[in-house]
Write a protein that holds these residues in place. Structure first.
Motif, mmCIF file in Angstrom:
data_model
loop_
_atom_site.group_PDB
_atom_site.id
_atom_site.type_symbol
_atom_site.label_atom_id
_atom_site.label_comp_id
_atom_site.label_asym_id
_atom_site.label_seq_id
_atom_site.Cartn_x
_atom_site.Cartn_y
_atom_site.Cartn_z
ATOM 1 N N GLN A 266 8.650 12.595 -4.327
ATOM 2 C CA GLN A 266 7.606 12.765 -3.450
ATOM 3 C C GLN A 266 8.532 12.338 -1.811
ATOM 4 N N ARG A 267 7.060 13.028 -0.487
ATOM 5 C CA ARG A 267 7.978 11.808 0.368
ATOM 6 C C ARG A 267 6.110 10.845 0.441
ATOM 7 N N GLY A 268 6.457 9.379 1.207
ATOM 8 C CA GLY A 268 5.754 8.974 1.170
ATOM 9 C C GLY A 268 5.617 7.650 2.547
ATOM 10 N N LYS A 269 4.961 6.518 2.888
ATOM 11 C CA LYS A 269 4.932 5.558 3.397
ATOM 12 C C LYS A 269 4.315 4.852 1.931
ATOM 13 N N LEU A 270 4.954 3.304 3.215
ATOM 14 C CA LEU A 270 5.151 2.293 2.507
ATOM 15 C C LEU A 270 4.313 1.194 3.540
ATOM 16 N N TYR A 271 2.832 0.649 3.390
ATOM 17 C CA TYR A 271 2.946 -0.579 3.588
ATOM 18 C C TYR A 271 2.630 -2.095 2.984
ATOM 19 N N TRP B 254 1.026 -1.373 0.231
ATOM 20 C CA TRP B 254 -0.210 0.246 -0.123
ATOM 21 C C TRP B 254 0.762 1.040 -0.148
ATOM 22 N N LEU B 255 0.659 2.079 -1.542
ATOM 23 C CA LEU B 255 1.730 3.101 -1.102
ATOM 24 C C LEU B 255 0.589 4.871 -0.744
ATOM 25 N N ALA B 256 1.067 5.456 0.353
ATOM 26 C CA ALA B 256 0.851 6.522 0.506
ATOM 27 C C ALA B 256 1.585 7.929 -0.001
ATOM 28 N N THR B 257 1.005 8.209 -0.793
ATOM 29 C CA THR B 257 2.187 9.760 -0.953
ATOM 30 C C THR B 257 1.191 10.225 -1.967
ATOM 31 N N THR B 258 2.287 10.987 -2.511
ATOM 32 C CA THR B 258 1.254 12.317 -4.085
ATOM 33 C C THR B 258 1.728 12.571 -4.761
ATOM 34 N N LEU B 259 0.941 13.153 -6.106
ATOM 35 C CA LEU B 259 1.639 13.621 -6.864
ATOM 36 C C LEU B 259 2.852 14.620 -7.616
ATOM 37 N N PRO B 260 2.961 14.957 -8.514
ATOM 38 C CA PRO B 260 3.459 15.787 -8.555
ATOM 39 C C PRO B 260 3.324 16.632 -9.726
ATOM 40 N N GLU B 261 2.000 16.998 -9.800
ATOM 41 C CA GLU B 261 0.904 18.102 -10.442
ATOM 42 C C GLU B 261 1.136 18.917 -9.546
ATOM 43 N N SER B 262 0.998 20.194 -10.660
ATOM 44 C CA SER B 262 0.418 21.626 -11.001
ATOM 45 C C SER B 262 -0.472 21.879 -9.457
ATOM 46 N N GLY B 263 0.168 22.894 -9.227
ATOM 47 C CA GLY B 263 -0.584 23.341 -7.941
ATOM 48 C C GLY B 263 -0.700 22.474 -6.505
ATOM 49 N N GLU B 264 -1.259 22.272 -5.128
ATOM 50 C CA GLU B 264 -1.652 21.561 -4.533
ATOM 51 C C GLU B 264 -1.737 20.220 -5.017
ATOM 52 N N PRO B 265 -0.509 19.344 -4.044
ATOM 53 C CA PRO B 265 -0.860 18.092 -4.799
ATOM 54 C C PRO B 265 -1.970 17.068 -4.086
ATOM 55 N N GLY C 40 18.175 0.537 -8.929
ATOM 56 C CA GLY C 40 20.420 1.299 -9.051
ATOM 57 C C GLY C 40 20.376 1.964 -7.556
ATOM 58 N N ALA C 41 18.802 3.074 -7.615
ATOM 59 C CA ALA C 41 18.909 3.690 -6.768
ATOM 60 C C ALA C 41 17.972 3.580 -6.164
ATOM 61 N N ILE C 42 17.651 2.321 -6.096
ATOM 62 C CA ILE C 42 15.984 2.675 -5.054
ATOM 63 C C ILE C 42 17.198 1.410 -3.812
ATOM 64 N N ARG C 43 17.027 2.080 -2.612
ATOM 65 C CA ARG C 43 17.858 1.445 -1.685
ATOM 66 C C ARG C 43 17.271 2.152 -0.707
ATOM 67 N N GLY C 44 17.055 0.711 0.353
ATOM 68 C CA GLY C 44 16.833 1.181 1.159
ATOM 69 C C GLY C 44 15.184 0.675 2.101
ATOM 70 N N PRO C 45 14.929 0.620 3.085
ATOM 71 C CA PRO C 45 13.617 0.019 3.813
ATOM 72 C C PRO C 45 12.054 0.846 2.780
ATOM 73 N N VAL C 46 11.773 2.373 3.591
ATOM 74 C CA VAL C 46 10.887 3.144 2.472
ATOM 75 C C VAL C 46 11.406 3.966 1.458
ATOM 76 N N ARG C 47 11.023 2.660 0.388
ATOM 77 C CA ARG C 47 11.552 3.960 -0.618
ATOM 78 C C ARG C 47 11.256 2.286 -2.411
ATOM 79 N N ALA C 48 10.373 3.679 -2.385
ATOM 80 C CA ALA C 48 9.958 2.753 -4.158
ATOM 81 C C ALA C 48 10.057 3.483 -5.234
ATOM 82 N N ASP C 49 10.151 2.809 -6.579
ATOM 83 C CA ASP C 49 9.809 3.817 -7.921
ATOM 84 C C ASP C 49 9.023 3.132 -8.575
ATOM 85 N N LEU C 50 7.562 4.519 -8.736
ATOM 86 C CA LEU C 50 6.090 4.241 -9.052
ATOM 87 C C LEU C 50 6.334 3.878 -10.684
ATOM 88 N N PHE C 51 6.059 3.067 -10.881
ATOM 89 C CA PHE C 51 5.978 2.567 -12.554
ATOM 90 C C PHE C 51 4.795 3.397 -12.892
#
Length: 335
Positions: free
Chosen positions: A319-324, A267-278, A292-303
């Motif tokens: 963005q900042r986010g949380k993972l479950y 479960w990914l809880a984050t924001t998208l970098p849209e214009s204005g308030e995300p 190669g750049a995805i290192r650490g526990p709370v780290r994700a790359d969204l396809f």
């Protein structure tokens, strides 16, 4: 979330997970009973068969970095010309891979890449060395492209498409890597004072490289890692990730498998970098890739898929986010 939309990604994970984790055998057999579930059925499936665990760093921090990646399009040719002169390499024949876990169990999953010199294994050529022609003569060139910066970012994304002059498109995917650790060139530009940290987005980095061709290669070479590609069959299922299943746009993520098991729902809880308030972006994803750049526990790359919108979002996403992570529950074994 519209959880019925996750079903194709779940079934993709079910191609590999039963052989990686026996708990998934009954789970995937149950999923096959619902070929086209509605949202309520899909939600009940995940809630009764998994338990969510918040992912946190060793210091307890559950807030991490969420980035995005996409499938780029580059322009190329099957023959070298004045315009198309940068080689997109396949896996070199002299690249040797040693599975360290076979000798040292504590290093299970760790690989050493290099080349043979006599009876010794030495490091493979770095990016700078490959650029200067240090590679095996039998290396195959899949295509020649017209933009060295675009080729570099194709490596960063790990898969993409090559537009040929006759209208055909080649689909290429990750084959291997030269063994060097990945170094973010954005960090290189920030440390050199060229860009501020908050400015180091993909569009800004590309713009600087294109505006400074005399310095671009030196910056690119600060990342010694080099990715080799393979041709893949063109189809509608998308590129293949590290789990060896097709990635689904906005349903597949790359993670560090040292912390999150490949194939798992997350479960990914984050924001998208849209214009204005995300606004909030909360979705169930599947950990089906690494990077190669995805290192650490709370780290994700969204396809994010293929096309201009995917490229724009991926380029701006920091963005900042949380993972479950959702792990199979013990009671689901009794179903």
């Amino acid at each position: 979330d519209r959880l019925a939309q996750t079903w194709p990604a779940l079934l993709n994970s079910c191609r590999k997970m039963p052989e990686r984790d026996t708990r998934w055998q009954a789970l995937c057999a149950d999923a096959a009973l619902f070929p086209d579930p509605d949202d309520d059925t899909a939600r009940a499936f995940f809630e009764t068969r998994f338990i969510a665990h918040e992912v946190a760093a060793g210091n307890g921090d559950a807030d991490g970095l969420i980035t995005g990646y996409y499938e780029p399009l580059v322009h190329g040719s099957l023959v070298k010309t004045g315009r198309f002169r940068y080689p997109l390499y396949g896996r070199p024949d002299d690249l040797v891979t040693v599975e360290l876990g076979e000798l040292y169990p504590e290093l299970k999953g760790k690989r050493l890449r290099g080349r043979l010199t006599g009876q010794r294994v030495v490091p493979y050529y770095s990016r700078a060395e490959i650029g200067k022609g240090k590679r095996a003569s039998q290396d195959n060139v899949i295509a020649w492209v017209d933009d060295s910066v675009a080729l570099f970012f194709l490596e960063i994304q790990g898969s993409g498409r090559v537009q040929l002059p006759d209208g055909r498109r080649l689909h290429v995917g990750y084959a291997d890597q030269n063994g060097y650790p990945y170094v973010a060139i954005g960090r290189t530009l920030v440390e050199s004072g060229v860009l501020k940290l908050e400015e180091a987005t993909m569009p800004a980095i590309r713009a600087w490289l294109n505006a400074n061709p005399d310095k671009a290669q030196s910056v690119l070479n600060s990342n010694p890692s080099y990715v080799f590609f393979t041709l893949r069959e063109p189809d509608a299922t998308g590129p293949v990730g590290a789990l060896n299943v097709p990635l689904v746009p906005q349903r597949s993520i790359a993670v560090d498998p040292n912390f999150i098991p490949l194939g798992s729902p997350v479960w990914l809880a984050t924001t998208l970098p849209e214009s204005g308030e995300p606004g909030p972006y909360r979705r169930l994803e599947f950990a089906q890739d690494t990077g190669g750049a995805i290192r650490g526990p709370v780290r994700a790359d969204l396809f994010l898929g293929f096309g201009e919108t995917a490229e724009r979002l991926a380029g701006a996403m920091r963005q900042r986010g949380k993972l479950y992570v959702l792990l199979p529950s013990a009671r689901q074994m009794n179903y």
